[in-house]
Scaffold this motif. Structure first.
Motif, PDB file in Angstrom:
ATOM      1  N   MET A 146      -9.066   9.306   6.358  1.00  0.00           N
ATOM      2  CA  MET A 146      -8.682   9.886   5.071  1.00  0.00           C
ATOM      3  C   MET A 146      -7.586   9.097   4.369  1.00  0.00           C
ATOM      4  N   VAL A 147      -6.947   8.160   5.064  1.00  0.00           N
ATOM      5  CA  VAL A 147      -5.902   7.364   4.440  1.00  0.00           C
ATOM      6  C   VAL A 147      -6.538   6.440   3.415  1.00  0.00           C
ATOM      7  N   ALA A 148      -6.323   6.721   2.144  1.00  0.00           N
ATOM      8  CA  ALA A 148      -6.893   5.916   1.068  1.00  0.00           C
ATOM      9  C   ALA A 148      -5.893   4.852   0.643  1.00  0.00           C
ATOM     10  N   ASP A 149      -6.199   4.199  -0.458  1.00  0.00           N
ATOM     11  CA  ASP A 149      -5.300   3.168  -0.972  1.00  0.00           C
ATOM     12  C   ASP A 149      -4.191   3.839  -1.765  1.00  0.00           C
ATOM     13  N   ASP A 150      -3.300   4.528  -1.078  1.00  0.00           N
ATOM     14  CA  ASP A 150      -2.217   5.247  -1.735  1.00  0.00           C
ATOM     15  C   ASP A 150      -0.905   4.943  -1.041  1.00  0.00           C
ATOM     16  N   GLY A 151       0.121   5.752  -1.342  1.00  0.00           N
ATOM     17  CA  GLY A 151       1.440   5.494  -0.789  1.00  0.00           C
ATOM     18  C   GLY A 151       1.501   5.576   0.717  1.00  0.00           C
ATOM     19  N   ALA A 207       6.470   7.657  -0.559  1.00  0.00           N
ATOM     20  CA  ALA A 207       5.097   7.172  -0.691  1.00  0.00           C
ATOM     21  C   ALA A 207       4.678   7.096  -2.158  1.00  0.00           C
ATOM     22  N   ALA A 208       5.062   8.101  -2.944  1.00  0.00           N
ATOM     23  CA  ALA A 208       4.721   8.101  -4.367  1.00  0.00           C
ATOM     24  C   ALA A 208       5.399   6.942  -5.091  1.00  0.00           C
ATOM     25  N   LEU A 209       6.656   6.663  -4.721  1.00  0.00           N
ATOM     26  CA  LEU A 209       7.379   5.565  -5.353  1.00  0.00           C
ATOM     27  C   LEU A 209       6.754   4.220  -4.984  1.00  0.00           C
ATOM     28  N   LEU A 210       6.319   4.082  -3.737  1.00  0.00           N
ATOM     29  CA  LEU A 210       5.642   2.859  -3.314  1.00  0.00           C
ATOM     30  C   LEU A 210       4.339   2.659  -4.082  1.00  0.00           C
ATOM     31  N   GLN A 211       3.589   3.754  -4.245  1.00  0.00           N
ATOM     32  CA  GLN A 211       2.328   3.666  -4.974  1.00  0.00           C
ATOM     33  C   GLN A 211       2.561   3.306  -6.439  1.00  0.00           C
TER      34      GLN A 211
END
Length: 325
Positions: A146-151, A207-211
């Motif tokens: 489930m780990v997608a290309d996200d943070g 994670a959101a900041l990294l994305q």
């Protein structure tokens, strides 16, 4: 669960840390030339460390050091997201990697793809307040495919072979959550739930900041992103008397129009709008958290006219500075 050190408060020694670590199978080494006894007082304040979920560890400290010494720690494969909230921190010395420095209120990410020895020195009289969350491989394993290309996927890259580090842009949400993460307003099981929720919220924001950062790099390019991020850091250091646009552009090696366009593309606001927003945010903290008067807070952040400050504050927050929302 319960791995690492419990909450320790008061005056304690290196020996206290080593004994607690030994009980939890954490490998710590101790190096010093200035403290003759390992049980001599070395620091005072608070240390927190707790595993709140399998592979998710929250830790932090608010310490004043009373002696000169160094502490070695064996770090297994993991990624640590840490933010220095107050004081100063010596660079983290990592075996086979350049020292990693801390910039106050900026998250620093340390990624260890293999076991490494890290050394943290400190000096007598030094004060530091730090909050961090550590993610081990088993934390990521729960997501499976489930780990997608996200943070979260970006964070997982930090545990690939080698040693990796990065400093993230300043974020008010992350700073606020880090401060809250060191507070324990509950007891018993409620405190455990609180720690777990704080660790997850902090991880989510990182994670959101990294994305967001990766998306911006794709949009305007790494070189231009590094420039506008550097511009923002320069502005943050001199909000009361910010550099003129032409001087800022010259320092960054770019023309004014390109700097303005890329800054707005990256951060959604003009340079002037960013400076004003940060000034008003600082003023809000001075008024509501530190008890300064309205005119004094406005003056501290660069407004020479109290009426103009009040108008700008109302326009930005939707209410006058005298009303707390």
């Amino acid at each position: 669960m319960g791995k690492l050190l419990p909450i320790i408060e008061g005056h304690f020694s290196i020996g206290d840390l080593l004994r607690e670590a030994a009980e939890r199978s954490i490998e710590l080494g101790y190096v010093t030339e200035t403290i003759p006894e390992i049980d001599a007082p070395a620091m005072s304040g608070m240390i927190l460390a707790e595993e709140v979920q399998p592979g998710l560890l929250v830790s932090g400290f608010d310490l004043t050091y009373t002696a000169e010494c160094r502490l070695d720690a064996k770090v297994e494969r993991s990624v640590c997201c840490a933010v220095l909230l107050e004081g100063s921190g010596e660079p983290l010395e990592v075996q086979g990697h350049p020292p990693v420095t801390h910039e106050i209120e900026h998250v620093v990410i340390f990624g260890f793809g293999e076991t490494k020895i890290c050394t943290r020195p400190w000096h007598r009289g030094q004060h530091a307040k730090v909050f961090s969350v550590t993610l081990e491989p088993r934390f990521f394993e729960r997501f499976g495919d489930m780990v997608a290309d996200d943070g979260i996927a970006i964070l997982e890259r930090y545990i690939e072979p080698g040693v990796h580090s990065a400093s993230l842009p300043w974020s008010r949400r992350i700073v606020d959550q880090a401060h809250e993460g060191l507070v324990a307003p509950y007891g018993g099981s409620l405190r455990s739930l609180f720690r777990e929720s704080q660790a997850l919220r902090f991880t989510l924001e990182v994670a959101a900041l990294l994305q967001e950062e990766e998306q911006l790099i794709r949009k305007i390019g790494r070189r231009q992103y590094d420039r506008v991020r550097h511009a923002r850091e320069l502005l943050d250091r001199s909000l009361v008397e910010p550099p003129k646009l032409l001087d800022l552009a010259r320092e960054l090696g770019v023309n004014v129009s390109t700097l303005q366009a890329n800054f707005k593309a990256a951060f959604g606001t003009t340079i002037f709008g960013y400076v004003r927003s940060r000034r008003l945010e600082m003023a809000r903290i001075l008024i509501h958290d530190h008890g300064l008067g309205i005119a004094e807070a406005g003056y501290r952040v660069g407004f020479t006219n109290a009426a103009a400050f009040t108008v700008a504050y109302r326009r930005h927050y939707g209410h006058p500075p005298s009303a707390r929302r």
